[in-house]
Write a protein that holds these residues in place. Structure first.
Motif, PDB file in Angstrom:
ATOM      1  N   LYS A   1       0.830  -1.189   0.000  1.00  0.00           N
ATOM      2  CA  LYS A   1       0.000   0.000   0.000  1.00  0.00           C
ATOM      3  C   LYS A   1       0.878   1.259   0.000  1.00  0.00           C
ATOM      4  O   LYS A   1       0.634   2.225  -0.711  1.00  0.00           O
ATOM      5  N   LEU A   2       1.950   1.152   0.790  1.00  0.00           N
ATOM      6  CA  LEU A   2       2.880   2.268   0.879  1.00  0.00           C
ATOM      7  C   LEU A   2       3.525   2.539  -0.478  1.00  0.00           C
ATOM      8  O   LEU A   2       3.658   3.682  -0.917  1.00  0.00           O
ATOM      9  N   TYR A   3       3.870   1.442  -1.147  1.00  0.00           N
ATOM     10  CA  TYR A   3       4.520   1.594  -2.451  1.00  0.00           C
ATOM     11  C   TYR A   3       3.591   2.282  -3.436  1.00  0.00           C
ATOM     12  O   TYR A   3       4.003   3.153  -4.202  1.00  0.00           O
ATOM     13  N   MET A   4       2.303   1.881  -3.386  1.00  0.00           N
ATOM     14  CA  MET A   4       1.322   2.509  -4.267  1.00  0.00           C
ATOM     15  C   MET A   4       1.268   4.012  -4.027  1.00  0.00           C
ATOM     16  O   MET A   4       1.161   4.806  -4.945  1.00  0.00           O
ATOM     17  N   LYS A   5       1.367   4.345  -2.766  1.00  0.00           N
ATOM     18  CA  LYS A   5       1.329   5.758  -2.413  1.00  0.00           C
ATOM     19  C   LYS A   5       2.540   6.495  -3.013  1.00  0.00           C
ATOM     20  O   LYS A   5       2.421   7.573  -3.569  1.00  0.00           O
ATOM     21  N   TYR A   6       3.718   5.844  -2.875  1.00  0.00           N
ATOM     22  CA  TYR A   6       4.925   6.398  -3.485  1.00  0.00           C
ATOM     23  C   TYR A   6       4.712   6.630  -4.977  1.00  0.00           C
ATOM     24  O   TYR A   6       4.987   7.698  -5.504  1.00  0.00           O
ATOM     25  N   VAL A   7       4.221   5.580  -5.641  1.00  0.00           N
ATOM     26  CA  VAL A   7       4.035   5.652  -7.093  1.00  0.00           C
ATOM     27  C   VAL A   7       3.083   6.784  -7.449  1.00  0.00           C
ATOM     28  O   VAL A   7       3.337   7.574  -8.358  1.00  0.00           O
ATOM     29  N   PHE A   8       2.026   6.884  -6.685  1.00  0.00           N
ATOM     30  CA  PHE A   8       1.039   7.918  -6.951  1.00  0.00           C
ATOM     31  C   PHE A   8       1.668   9.308  -6.842  1.00  0.00           C
ATOM     32  O   PHE A   8       1.485  10.167  -7.704  1.00  0.00           O
ATOM     33  N   LEU A   9       2.456   9.504  -5.788  1.00  0.00           N
ATOM     34  CA  LEU A   9       3.100  10.809  -5.602  1.00  0.00           C
ATOM     35  C   LEU A   9       4.063  11.119  -6.737  1.00  0.00           C
ATOM     36  O   LEU A   9       4.107  12.236  -7.259  1.00  0.00           O
ATOM     37  N   LEU A  10       4.839  10.099  -7.147  1.00  0.00           N
ATOM     38  CA  LEU A  10       5.808  10.309  -8.221  1.00  0.00           C
ATOM     39  C   LEU A  10       5.093  10.644  -9.524  1.00  0.00           C
ATOM     40  O   LEU A  10       5.516  11.533 -10.268  1.00  0.00           O
ATOM     41  N   LEU A  11       4.007   9.917  -9.776  1.00  0.00           N
ATOM     42  CA  LEU A  11       3.222  10.183 -10.974  1.00  0.00           C
ATOM     43  C   LEU A  11       2.772  11.624 -10.981  1.00  0.00           C
ATOM     44  O   LEU A  11       2.937  12.345 -11.958  1.00  0.00           O
TER      45      LEU A  11
END
Lengths: 260, 267
Positions: free
Chosen positions: A2-12
């Motif tokens: 879930k944390l990784y998804m959050k990272y990805v979302f922020l980077l996007l």
């Protein structure tokens, strides 16, 4: 996860701030590989075949490797530029946080322009699937999928190894390019056109043979025996990432900050 | 002139320091060469001749290409210059009493020369030591060797002139390196770096003749093995010279315009 998804979302979100530049990069990434592809095409026009493989069979191989490369390079970007982190000392910050280092580095960087290369590869894969004389079956489809997953894992593992080396060298190891960009360029051809020692190296040391050779033979109906082996072989290749992860942990234990 | 020569010398010595990077490059290029000769071996199959280029000539082509990569490679980004452009450091360059074009030209040139001198001997030597049929061969004759050296040096001057134009275009567009790298890739293709020009269809070979790129790589590499005969090589040298002069003048003009119009990126 879930944390990784959050990272990805922020980077996007942050990369989308530069929309026009992003689109230009993607377009460029899409068209750049066509130069190599044109080269392969003209060579086939001249020579007809390579080691018993026809052009579309090579395109199949080319597109699979291209997909693996673009996915891995997109997501494992953090490891690709990891040497910088060591040099500037920002890796220390990661160490003090109570989360896995791999997760933080993966989440720290995303090379989205690779989408262009990925689309290029998909396009080629579709062309190859339509043109190459292959009797498709569900098993073959699964093998193909496994090849892509495992190839991506192997590429990521190479990036991981390259990053781990930086614990000792504190600078980017240019030699690692052989195994990332080098493989992207040369593994477009099935492995068995190369002499034995290269085949052995890329089967047992860095197991790309489990992607661009053994299962490929199965898809092209050049094998006998149970398809089960060919379903599993790509997984064996993907397992390569485990020792690399262990090596990474070992590297962290040995790590001393550069202090800058 | 004198100040540019001394700058060339200083930058050259400075660039010689990066020996670790040179060793890395060396290993990469040697490996690249091996993969290429094996791939071509498989293409040639059992025959050793193809119209246009024999396998022997091809192997020599590949080893020279890898050995002298930094003399003929277009895809070379000088991050120092790029950073100067995007961060605004360029204004310090502008106030110096020198010709900006010449300074950059000399910087790029010295970098390539230093890297080339560190790399070429080991790669070529390994090429000679490779087992048959992957061995690099000796030059076709003494004349070919002489012409090879001349064309290679002119190639170097030409490739720097071309990459200068690319840098100047970044100056104008401020576009990220990634998006213009496609032009470098196209240039490489027409230079015969992706596949040697004799393997291209005739119509494409004709296109190559009218572009400058071929004179940066294809010409010297094929002159060495006698694949391009002495007579054609001399014509090639003339064309190289014309391109160099033309592109340097063009680059200078663009640079003048650009620096007059440019706004310095703050920061």
């Amino acid at each position: 996860m879930k944390l990784y998804m959050k990272y990805v979302f922020l980077l996007l979100k942050s990369q989308m701030q530069y929309m026009s530049s992003f689109i230009m990069m993607v377009i460029s990434q899409f068209f750049t590989p066509f130069a190599l592809l044109a080269g392969i095409y003209f060579l086939f026009e001249r020579f007809g075949s390579i080691g018993g493989y026809s052009m579309f069979e090579v395109f199949l191989c080319y597109s699979i490797i291209g997909m693996c490369f673009s996915i891995a390079t997109c997501f494992a970007r953090g490891f690709d530029v990891f040497a910088n982190m060591i040099r500037t000392g920002s890796f220390d910050r990661i160490l003090v946080r109570p989360r896995s280092t791999v997760l933080q580095i993966l989440g720290g960087n995303l090379d989205l322009k690779r989408v262009g290369h990925f689309i290029h590869s998909i396009l080629l894969l579709v062309i190859a699937i339509m043109q190459a004389p292959i009797d498709w079956s569900i098993t073959k489809g699964i093998v193909l999928f496994n090849m892509i997953v495992s190839g991506t894992l192997i590429f990521s593992a190479v990036y991981l190894l390259q990053a781990t080396a930086a614990f000792w060298t504190t600078e980017a190891l240019e030699v690692a390019n052989i195994f990332t960009h080098g493989i992207k360029e040369h593994a477009s051809y099935p492995l068995d056109i190369f002499p034995k020692w290269i085949t052995v190296f890329f089967t047992f040391i860095i197991p790309f043979g489990t992607v661009n050779y053994l299962p490929l033979e199965f898809i092209l109906d050049r094998t006998e025996g149970s398809p089960l082996i060919y379903l599993l072989i790509p997984f064996a290749g993907g397992l390569f990432i485990l020792p690399c992860l262990m090596f990474w942990q070992f590297g962290i234990k040995k790590y001393t900050s550069t202090g800058s | 002139m004198k100040k540019y020569l001394s700058l060339l010398k200083v930058r050259f010595l400075n660039n010689l320091q990066y020996r670790a990077a040179a060793i890395g490059g060396l290993v990469t290029q040697f490996f690249w060469g091996i993969m290429l000769v094996y791939i071509f071996r498989a293409f040639y199959g059992n025959s050793s001749v193809s119209d246009g280029m024999s396998f022997q000539e091809l192997v020599t082509f590949v080893w020279l290409q890898q050995g002298f990569l930094s003399f003929i490679f277009l895809y070379d980004w000088d991050y120092e210059l790029l950073e100067m452009i995007t961060t605004g450091g360029i204004c310090y360059e502008l106030i110096r009493p020198v010709n900006l074009y010449s300074v950059w030209y000399v910087k790029l040139l010295s970098k390539r020369v230093a890297r080339g001198l560190l790399c070429f001997a080991p790669v070529i030597l390994l090429g000679f030591l490779m087992p048959e049929p992957y061995t690099m061969s000796l030059p076709y004759d003494a004349v070919a060797l002489l012409l090879f050296v001349v064309t290679l040096l002119l190639s170097l001057l030409l490739i720097v002139a071309i990459s200068m134009l690319i840098f100047i275009s970044i100056f104008v567009t401020l576009s990220p390196v990634g998006s213009i790298s496609i032009f470098a890739t196209i240039g490489e293709f027409f230079a015969g770096m992706t596949i040697p020009i004799p393997f291209m269809p005739i119509w494409l070979q004709k296109v190559c003749m009218f572009l400058p790129f071929r004179y940066t790589a294809d010409l010297p590499l094929r002159v060495y093995s006698g694949n391009i005969r002495a007579g054609d090589a001399v014509v090639g040298i003339a064309i190289q010279t014309v391109w160099i002069v033309g592109l340097v003048i063009l680059g200078n003009l663009c640079m003048k315009r650009v620096t007059r119009l440019s706004m310095v990126q703050g920061g």
